[in-house]
Motif scaffolding. Sequence first.
Motif, PDB file in Angstrom:
ATOM      1  N   GLU A 172      -3.266  27.313  10.710  1.00 44.67           N
ATOM      2  CA  GLU A 172      -4.082  26.631  11.435  1.00 44.67           C
ATOM      3  C   GLU A 172      -4.799  26.045  10.986  1.00 44.67           C
ATOM      4  N   ALA A 173      -5.870  26.815  10.053  1.00 43.75           N
ATOM      5  CA  ALA A 173      -7.125  26.967   9.399  1.00 43.75           C
ATOM      6  C   ALA A 173      -6.914  25.508   8.613  1.00 43.75           C
ATOM      7  N   ALA A 174      -6.287  25.888   8.103  1.00 42.95           N
ATOM      8  CA  ALA A 174      -5.759  25.096   6.273  1.00 42.95           C
ATOM      9  C   ALA A 174      -5.450  23.474   7.225  1.00 42.95           C
ATOM     10  N   ASP A 175      -4.872  23.411   8.348  1.00 41.75           N
ATOM     11  CA  ASP A 175      -4.882  22.342   8.936  1.00 41.75           C
ATOM     12  C   ASP A 175      -6.180  21.446   9.115  1.00 41.75           C
ATOM     13  N   MET A 176      -7.023  22.129  10.268  1.00 40.67           N
ATOM     14  CA  MET A 176      -8.467  21.597  10.570  1.00 40.67           C
ATOM     15  C   MET A 176      -9.392  21.448   8.938  1.00 40.67           C
ATOM     16  N   VAL A 177      -9.303  22.085   8.608  1.00 39.56           N
ATOM     17  CA  VAL A 177      -9.841  21.887   7.064  1.00 39.56           C
ATOM     18  C   VAL A 177      -9.752  20.897   6.067  1.00 39.56           C
ATOM     19  N   PHE A 178      -8.071  20.061   6.446  1.00 40.61           N
ATOM     20  CA  PHE A 178      -7.398  19.039   5.874  1.00 40.61           C
ATOM     21  C   PHE A 178      -7.790  18.050   6.540  1.00 40.61           C
ATOM     22  N   LYS A 179      -8.108  18.137   7.701  1.00 39.51           N
ATOM     23  CA  LYS A 179      -8.333  16.855   8.687  1.00 39.51           C
ATOM     24  C   LYS A 179      -9.918  16.767   8.887  1.00 39.51           C
ATOM     25  N   SER A 180     -10.604  17.223   8.679  1.00 43.06           N
ATOM     26  CA  SER A 180     -12.564  17.570   9.465  1.00 43.06           C
ATOM     27  C   SER A 180     -12.950  16.216   8.219  1.00 43.06           C
ATOM     28  N   GLY A 181     -12.504  14.791   7.422  1.00 42.62           N
ATOM     29  CA  GLY A 181     -12.847  14.166   6.755  1.00 42.62           C
ATOM     30  C   GLY A 181     -14.230  14.311   5.763  1.00 42.62           C
ATOM     31  N   ILE A 182     -14.203  15.887   5.538  1.00 40.53           N
ATOM     32  CA  ILE A 182     -15.069  16.513   4.343  1.00 40.53           C
ATOM     33  C   ILE A 182     -14.693  16.413   3.502  1.00 40.53           C
ATOM     34  N   PRO A 183     -14.426  15.271   2.044  1.00 39.27           N
ATOM     35  CA  PRO A 183     -14.099  15.906   0.846  1.00 39.27           C
ATOM     36  C   PRO A 183     -13.886  17.266   0.398  1.00 39.27           C
ATOM     37  N   ILE A 184     -12.648  17.135   0.330  1.00 39.65           N
ATOM     38  CA  ILE A 184     -11.721  18.188  -0.879  1.00 39.65           C
ATOM     39  C   ILE A 184     -11.145  17.687  -2.022  1.00 39.65           C
ATOM     40  N   VAL A 185     -10.933  19.352  -2.740  1.00 45.60           N
ATOM     41  CA  VAL A 185     -11.014  19.110  -4.374  1.00 45.60           C
ATOM     42  C   VAL A 185     -10.167  20.821  -4.409  1.00 45.60           C
ATOM     43  N   MET A 186      -9.232  20.365  -4.053  1.00 47.73           N
ATOM     44  CA  MET A 186      -7.993  21.620  -4.163  1.00 47.73           C
ATOM     45  C   MET A 186      -7.601  21.479  -5.390  1.00 47.73           C
ATOM     46  N   CYS A 187      -7.926  23.613  -5.366  1.00 50.81           N
ATOM     47  CA  CYS A 187      -7.547  23.593  -6.484  1.00 50.81           C
ATOM     48  C   CYS A 187      -6.243  24.334  -6.630  1.00 50.81           C
ATOM     49  N   GLY A 188      -4.903  24.482  -6.413  1.00 47.06           N
ATOM     50  CA  GLY A 188      -3.674  24.697  -5.907  1.00 47.06           C
ATOM     51  C   GLY A 188      -2.653  25.394  -7.216  1.00 47.06           C
ATOM     52  N   LEU A 189      -1.143  25.611  -6.930  1.00 47.51           N
ATOM     53  CA  LEU A 189      -1.201  26.561  -8.112  1.00 47.51           C
ATOM     54  C   LEU A 189      -0.337  25.153  -9.311  1.00 47.51           C
ATOM     55  N   ASP A 190      -0.355  23.778  -8.726  1.00 48.35           N
ATOM     56  CA  ASP A 190      -0.033  22.663 -10.220  1.00 48.35           C
ATOM     57  C   ASP A 190      -1.292  23.179 -11.106  1.00 48.35           C
ATOM     58  N   VAL A 191      -2.534  23.344 -10.746  1.00 51.99           N
ATOM     59  CA  VAL A 191      -3.359  23.936 -11.869  1.00 51.99           C
ATOM     60  C   VAL A 191      -3.654  25.219 -12.509  1.00 51.99           C
ATOM     61  N   THR A 192      -3.790  26.357 -10.636  1.00 50.96           N
ATOM     62  CA  THR A 192      -3.839  27.570 -11.489  1.00 50.96           C
ATOM     63  C   THR A 192      -2.714  28.500 -11.914  1.00 50.96           C
ATOM     64  N   HIS A 193      -1.646  28.035 -12.016  1.00 51.55           N
ATOM     65  CA  HIS A 193      -0.287  28.543 -12.735  1.00 51.55           C
ATOM     66  C   HIS A 193      -0.693  28.097 -14.434  1.00 51.55           C
ATOM     67  N   GLN A 194      -1.170  26.714 -14.452  1.00 52.04           N
ATOM     68  CA  GLN A 194      -1.266  26.512 -16.141  1.00 52.04           C
ATOM     69  C   GLN A 194      -2.457  27.673 -15.951  1.00 52.04           C
ATOM     70  N   ALA A 195      -3.620  28.044 -15.626  1.00 51.82           N
ATOM     71  CA  ALA A 195      -5.036  28.471 -16.160  1.00 51.82           C
ATOM     72  C   ALA A 195      -4.575  30.664 -16.337  1.00 51.82           C
ATOM     73  N   GLN A 196      -4.125  30.627 -16.975  1.00 50.05           N
ATOM     74  CA  GLN A 196      -3.119  31.625 -17.357  1.00 50.05           C
ATOM     75  C   GLN A 196      -4.154  32.131 -18.410  1.00 50.05           C
ATOM     76  N   ILE A 197      -4.290  32.842 -18.790  1.00 43.82           N
ATOM     77  CA  ILE A 197      -5.334  34.355 -19.299  1.00 43.82           C
ATOM     78  C   ILE A 197      -4.232  35.445 -20.212  1.00 43.82           C
ATOM     79  N   MET A 198      -3.991  35.434 -21.683  1.00 43.41           N
ATOM     80  CA  MET A 198      -3.073  35.468 -21.914  1.00 43.41           C
ATOM     81  C   MET A 198      -3.534  37.201 -22.890  1.00 43.41           C
ATOM     82  N   ASP A 199      -2.988  38.128 -23.217  1.00 43.03           N
ATOM     83  CA  ASP A 199      -3.050  39.429 -23.862  1.00 43.03           C
ATOM     84  C   ASP A 199      -4.676  39.451 -24.767  1.00 43.03           C
ATOM     85  N   GLU A 200      -4.089  37.732 -25.517  1.00 41.66           N
ATOM     86  CA  GLU A 200      -5.499  38.132 -26.590  1.00 41.66           C
ATOM     87  C   GLU A 200      -6.846  37.617 -26.138  1.00 41.66           C
TER      88      GLU A 200
END
Length: 310
Positions: A172-200
């Motif tokens: 419900e909070a997320a729904d309010m935020v995305f409907k707010s009209g404020i410009p949003i940048v969404m860093c979702g799993l599509d990109v964060t799952h690529q942002a992996q840190i490896m052992d090295e």
Amino acid sequence: MKRPVILDCDPGHDDAISLILALSSSELDVLAVTTSAGNQTPDKTLNNALKVLTLLNRYDIPVAGGALKPLARELIIADNVHGETGLDGPKLPEPAFAPVEQTAITLMAEKVRQSKSPVTLVPTGPLTNIALFIATYPELLSNIDSIVLMGGAAGVGNWTPAAEFNIFVDPEAADMVFKSGIPIVMCGLDVTHQAQIMDEDIERIRAINNPIAKCVAELLDFFMIYHRDPKWGFTGAPLHDPCTIAWLLNPELFTFVDCWVGVETKGQHTQGMTVVDRYQLTENRHNAKVLINIDRPGFVDFIVTRLSEY
């Protein structure tokens, strides 16, 4: 000129690293840190934010605790990911200062009202505090530059088949935020799952000759444990929340698409799903930049460079 930001978080290993990266930067003016329940209970996430700022000797930054639970639901936490304290792994100092007596949203309002430049809100946990701020102080929204959030996915979820954890906890909070009209940048799993840190990469961070980098390496050692489960198919551990700071400081590391994003609040199987209209199948206007790709080696270099500055 420094970019004024308010960091709203639920530390959490990746939240802690996000705080550390933000405070290594001369380009950002961190006006306040506010905390939400999510990765752990609200008392623990607040305590963890104070611990991280104590580690960094940043007693000058006001810290306030936020909502104790989601807007309309009972709290769900991710202690299976982040451990009993929410920051299991390294030995962090006990807080050397106290939170302010204000609530998260009143502290946000004070800082936004006082800022001479529009403020960027950077939430990396459930969006409860941001939704409450939007609802309570509509007259201040003109002084919000944008909301750069970690949450959601255009594809599959990580807490349910359809939903990412932060959005699922308080849809419900997320729904309010995305409907707010404020410009949003969404860093979702599509990109964060690529942002992996490896052992090295962890060993490269550990080799940096300062105690902050050593602490980050130890946070990552613990964070890696959960992500070694074969079901994820990961080689390393995805660093979700630091993608927000990387976007603010090095946006050239990312590619994005402008989309309409809606939040499912009622679906039997899809509660908390972010519905991303990649192909403009609806007539809804774009309300978010959805990050879809990241230069992973560049992201690791960014982290190493920032940690080397401590």
